[in-house]
Motif scaffolding. Structure first.
Motif, PDB file in Angstrom:
ATOM      1  N   LEU A   8     -14.137 -37.375 -32.618  1.00  0.00           N
ATOM      2  CA  LEU A   8     -12.561 -37.054 -32.085  1.00  0.00           C
ATOM      3  C   LEU A   8     -12.551 -37.556 -30.489  1.00  0.00           C
ATOM      4  O   LEU A   8     -11.545 -37.863 -30.003  1.00  0.00           O
ATOM      5  CB  LEU A   8     -11.925 -35.749 -32.419  1.00  0.00           C
ATOM      6  CG  LEU A   8     -11.530 -35.638 -33.918  1.00  0.00           C
ATOM      7  CD1 LEU A   8     -10.884 -34.313 -34.306  1.00  0.00           C
ATOM      8  CD2 LEU A   8     -10.555 -36.790 -34.384  1.00  0.00           C
ATOM      9  N   ASP A  10     -14.678 -39.441 -29.089  1.00  0.00           N
ATOM     10  CA  ASP A  10     -15.207 -40.431 -28.857  1.00  0.00           C
ATOM     11  C   ASP A  10     -14.767 -41.740 -29.594  1.00  0.00           C
ATOM     12  O   ASP A  10     -15.435 -42.430 -30.166  1.00  0.00           O
ATOM     13  CB  ASP A  10     -16.828 -40.412 -29.085  1.00  0.00           C
ATOM     14  CG  ASP A  10     -17.548 -41.717 -28.562  1.00  0.00           C
ATOM     15  OD1 ASP A  10     -17.210 -42.130 -27.791  1.00  0.00           O
ATOM     16  OD2 ASP A  10     -18.931 -41.643 -28.946  1.00  0.00           O
ATOM     17  N   VAL A  11     -13.484 -41.742 -29.572  1.00  0.00           N
ATOM     18  CA  VAL A  11     -12.639 -42.467 -30.449  1.00  0.00           C
ATOM     19  C   VAL A  11     -12.166 -43.794 -29.252  1.00  0.00           C
ATOM     20  O   VAL A  11     -11.625 -43.238 -28.236  1.00  0.00           O
ATOM     21  CB  VAL A  11     -11.410 -42.298 -31.116  1.00  0.00           C
ATOM     22  CG1 VAL A  11     -10.447 -43.253 -31.805  1.00  0.00           C
ATOM     23  CG2 VAL A  11     -11.733 -41.250 -32.333  1.00  0.00           C
ATOM     24  N   THR A  12     -12.742 -44.808 -29.337  1.00  0.00           N
ATOM     25  CA  THR A  12     -12.250 -45.834 -28.426  1.00  0.00           C
ATOM     26  C   THR A  12     -11.697 -47.127 -28.937  1.00  0.00           C
ATOM     27  O   THR A  12     -11.786 -47.280 -30.218  1.00  0.00           O
ATOM     28  CB  THR A  12     -13.709 -46.325 -27.666  1.00  0.00           C
ATOM     29  OG1 THR A  12     -14.658 -46.746 -28.620  1.00  0.00           O
ATOM     30  CG2 THR A  12     -14.373 -45.326 -26.815  1.00  0.00           C
ATOM     31  N   ARG A 155      -0.959 -47.923 -28.920  1.00  0.00           N
ATOM     32  CA  ARG A 155      -1.819 -46.709 -29.528  1.00  0.00           C
ATOM     33  C   ARG A 155      -2.214 -45.720 -28.268  1.00  0.00           C
ATOM     34  O   ARG A 155      -2.072 -44.587 -28.255  1.00  0.00           O
ATOM     35  CB  ARG A 155      -3.104 -47.164 -29.892  1.00  0.00           C
ATOM     36  CG  ARG A 155      -2.931 -48.202 -31.087  1.00  0.00           C
ATOM     37  CD  ARG A 155      -2.331 -47.704 -32.557  1.00  0.00           C
ATOM     38  NE  ARG A 155      -1.826 -48.775 -33.478  1.00  0.00           N
ATOM     39  CZ  ARG A 155      -1.099 -48.453 -34.371  1.00  0.00           C
ATOM     40  NH1 ARG A 155      -0.662 -47.423 -34.643  1.00  0.00           N
ATOM     41  NH2 ARG A 155      -0.716 -49.504 -35.035  1.00  0.00           N
ATOM     42  N   ALA A 156      -2.453 -46.514 -26.895  1.00  0.00           N
ATOM     43  CA  ALA A 156      -2.882 -45.572 -25.797  1.00  0.00           C
ATOM     44  C   ALA A 156      -1.766 -44.819 -25.530  1.00  0.00           C
ATOM     45  O   ALA A 156      -1.967 -43.407 -25.140  1.00  0.00           O
ATOM     46  CB  ALA A 156      -3.324 -46.598 -24.729  1.00  0.00           C
ATOM     47  N   LEU A 159      -1.357 -41.905 -28.031  1.00  0.00           N
ATOM     48  CA  LEU A 159      -2.444 -40.975 -27.873  1.00  0.00           C
ATOM     49  C   LEU A 159      -2.262 -40.017 -26.796  1.00  0.00           C
ATOM     50  O   LEU A 159      -2.172 -38.868 -26.740  1.00  0.00           O
ATOM     51  CB  LEU A 159      -3.769 -41.856 -27.473  1.00  0.00           C
ATOM     52  CG  LEU A 159      -5.006 -41.076 -27.011  1.00  0.00           C
ATOM     53  CD1 LEU A 159      -5.401 -39.921 -28.239  1.00  0.00           C
ATOM     54  CD2 LEU A 159      -6.104 -41.818 -26.781  1.00  0.00           C
ATOM     55  N   GLY A 163      -1.306 -37.398 -29.043  1.00  0.00           N
ATOM     56  CA  GLY A 163      -2.785 -36.926 -29.446  1.00  0.00           C
ATOM     57  C   GLY A 163      -3.481 -37.825 -30.335  1.00  0.00           C
ATOM     58  O   GLY A 163      -2.944 -38.898 -30.799  1.00  0.00           O
ATOM     59  N   ILE A 164      -4.719 -37.462 -30.372  1.00  0.00           N
ATOM     60  CA  ILE A 164      -5.756 -38.547 -31.268  1.00  0.00           C
ATOM     61  C   ILE A 164      -5.383 -38.654 -32.734  1.00  0.00           C
ATOM     62  O   ILE A 164      -5.436 -39.765 -33.317  1.00  0.00           O
ATOM     63  CB  ILE A 164      -7.122 -38.217 -30.824  1.00  0.00           C
ATOM     64  CG1 ILE A 164      -7.900 -39.293 -31.618  1.00  0.00           C
ATOM     65  CG2 ILE A 164      -7.672 -36.812 -31.500  1.00  0.00           C
ATOM     66  CD1 ILE A 164      -7.815 -40.646 -31.014  1.00  0.00           C
ATOM     67  N   LYS A 165      -4.820 -37.609 -32.972  1.00  0.00           N
ATOM     68  CA  LYS A 165      -4.395 -37.647 -34.758  1.00  0.00           C
ATOM     69  C   LYS A 165      -3.383 -38.657 -35.318  1.00  0.00           C
ATOM     70  O   LYS A 165      -3.230 -39.166 -36.074  1.00  0.00           O
ATOM     71  CB  LYS A 165      -4.279 -36.122 -35.113  1.00  0.00           C
ATOM     72  CG  LYS A 165      -5.511 -35.174 -35.471  1.00  0.00           C
ATOM     73  CD  LYS A 165      -5.424 -33.867 -36.203  1.00  0.00           C
ATOM     74  CE  LYS A 165      -6.649 -33.517 -36.729  1.00  0.00           C
ATOM     75  NZ  LYS A 165      -6.403 -32.259 -37.588  1.00  0.00           N
ATOM     76  N   CYS A 167      -2.486 -40.874 -32.821  1.00  0.00           N
ATOM     77  CA  CYS A 167      -2.843 -42.251 -33.022  1.00  0.00           C
ATOM     78  C   CYS A 167      -3.618 -43.050 -34.122  1.00  0.00           C
ATOM     79  O   CYS A 167      -3.423 -43.985 -34.432  1.00  0.00           O
ATOM     80  CB  CYS A 167      -3.713 -42.181 -31.795  1.00  0.00           C
ATOM     81  SG  CYS A 167      -4.503 -43.832 -31.166  1.00  0.00           S
ATOM     82  N   LEU A 168      -4.453 -42.043 -34.662  1.00  0.00           N
ATOM     83  CA  LEU A 168      -5.223 -42.620 -35.855  1.00  0.00           C
ATOM     84  C   LEU A 168      -4.322 -42.703 -37.197  1.00  0.00           C
ATOM     85  O   LEU A 168      -4.447 -43.621 -37.922  1.00  0.00           O
ATOM     86  CB  LEU A 168      -6.505 -41.458 -36.255  1.00  0.00           C
ATOM     87  CG  LEU A 168      -7.582 -41.946 -35.144  1.00  0.00           C
ATOM     88  CD1 LEU A 168      -8.492 -40.837 -35.183  1.00  0.00           C
ATOM     89  CD2 LEU A 168      -8.184 -43.351 -35.174  1.00  0.00           C
TER      90      LEU A 168
END
Length: 319
Positions: A8, A10-12, A155-156, A159, A163-165, A167-168
């Motif tokens: 989580l 290291d999502v790029t 998406r940025a 994010l 947060g990352i969740k 975004c995904l």
């Protein structure tokens, strides 16, 4: 997809679209039958104008998107990509070639010749890729890059705000989290444990199905690549300069639709006010809803849509 805490972190995002990856997605999208309101006329035009030399590629690139990666190299220009196709093809195992040939609707003959190293067949593949790129990708490359960059920018922002969740989960309407496991509906069913390798995200304005997971550019030990539908499909990306930041991100019609939904509208009212068809309104609202920008509820026979707080925030930031 099973994530560890390290994954989580290291999502790029991929830095840019890649010509042969987008070419493969173009040919896949041309054969699919979903998202007709957006892709219908585009598919008709591609089917009518597709050069005959390109059609053998349809034996390799099927509508489900689960295609041999050797024709989708992570190369930044066409010449580098064509050289990579030959190198990767030479490394395929007999079992991999057997699987590829078995998926070919036109029969395994031409694909079998590729697996046998037939020089004429490989020259044929090279010519087909060149012709397809010239006809289908090169004329639209500025719009492809615009859709790619707009999605990454969105998406940025998602994010940063949620947060990352979030975004995904926004990469597809069927996405959902169960703990640290991200799930998508639809076949084929399989599980992937990222195991600390991270994940690289790549939006495509041509792909319309659930996200596709593939080996990334750094091989099996590097971060896998998740290719997902860009927020704005290519047929909705305006040619030329967009009227503003929000137009560039969403497309002019979708930006206008989101603006209209600050006060709430029914599907019929949106079609009337924006002068677009009911199926087009449904496609636009589905995508905006999947991105968390609007909500939809039924009130008797009417379907009501309204901008969410996130949608209103995006309108403010986009002017």
């Amino acid at each position: 997809m099973h994530f560890t805490a390290e994954d989580l972190f290291d999502v790029t995002f991929a830095p840019e679209p890649l010509p042969l990856v987008e070419l493969a997605m173009t040919l896949v999208a041309a054969q699919r039958t979903d998202e007709r309101a957006v892709f219908g006329r585009w598919r008709t035009r591609v089917g009518r104008e597709l050069p005959g030399a390109v059609r053998p590629l349809l034996d390799l690139l099927r509508p489900d998107g689960q295609n041999p990666q050797f024709v989708e190299p992570y190369a930044r220009d066409l010449e580098e990509g064509l050289a990579a196709v030959r190198r990767a093809g030479a490394r395929l195992t007999p079992d991999q070639w057997h699987t590829t040939a078995g998926r070919a609707p036109g029969g395994p003959g031409w694909v079998r010749a590729l697996s046998d190293g037939d020089r004429e067949a490989w020259d044929h593949l090279d010519a087909a890729l060149r012709t397809a790129h010239t006809a289908l990708v090169a004329p639209h490359w500025p719009r492809i890059r615009q859709a790619f960059r707009a999605d990454v920018a969105w998406r940025a922002r998602l994010l940063a705000a949620h947060g990352i969740k979030a975004c995904l989960a926004g990469t597809h309407p069927s996405a959902r989290w169960t703990g640290t496991v991200l799930e998508f509906d639809g076949p084929p069913a399989y599980e992937v444990h990222l195991g600390g390798r991270g994940l690289r995200l790549m939006p495509s304005p041509f792909w319309t199905g659930r996200p596709l997971l593939a080996e990334g550019p750094d091989g099996p030990d590097g971060a896998p690549l998740l290719l997902y539908p860009a927020l704005t499909p290519l047929p909705l990306v305006d040619a030329g300069t967009a009227g503003g930041a929000l137009d560039a991100l969403l497309g002019r019609t979708r930006a206008a639709l989101l603006q209209a939904l600050v006060g709430g509208r029914t599907t019929s009212e949106l079609a009337r006010d924006l002068d677009i068809s009911l199926p087009s309104v449904s496609e636009h609202t589905r995508t905006l809803r999947a991105a968390g920008l609007i909500t939809t509820r039924r009130d008797g026979k009417a379907v009501l849509h309204a901008a969410t707080g996130l949608g209103v925030d995006l309108l403010r930031s986009g002017g």
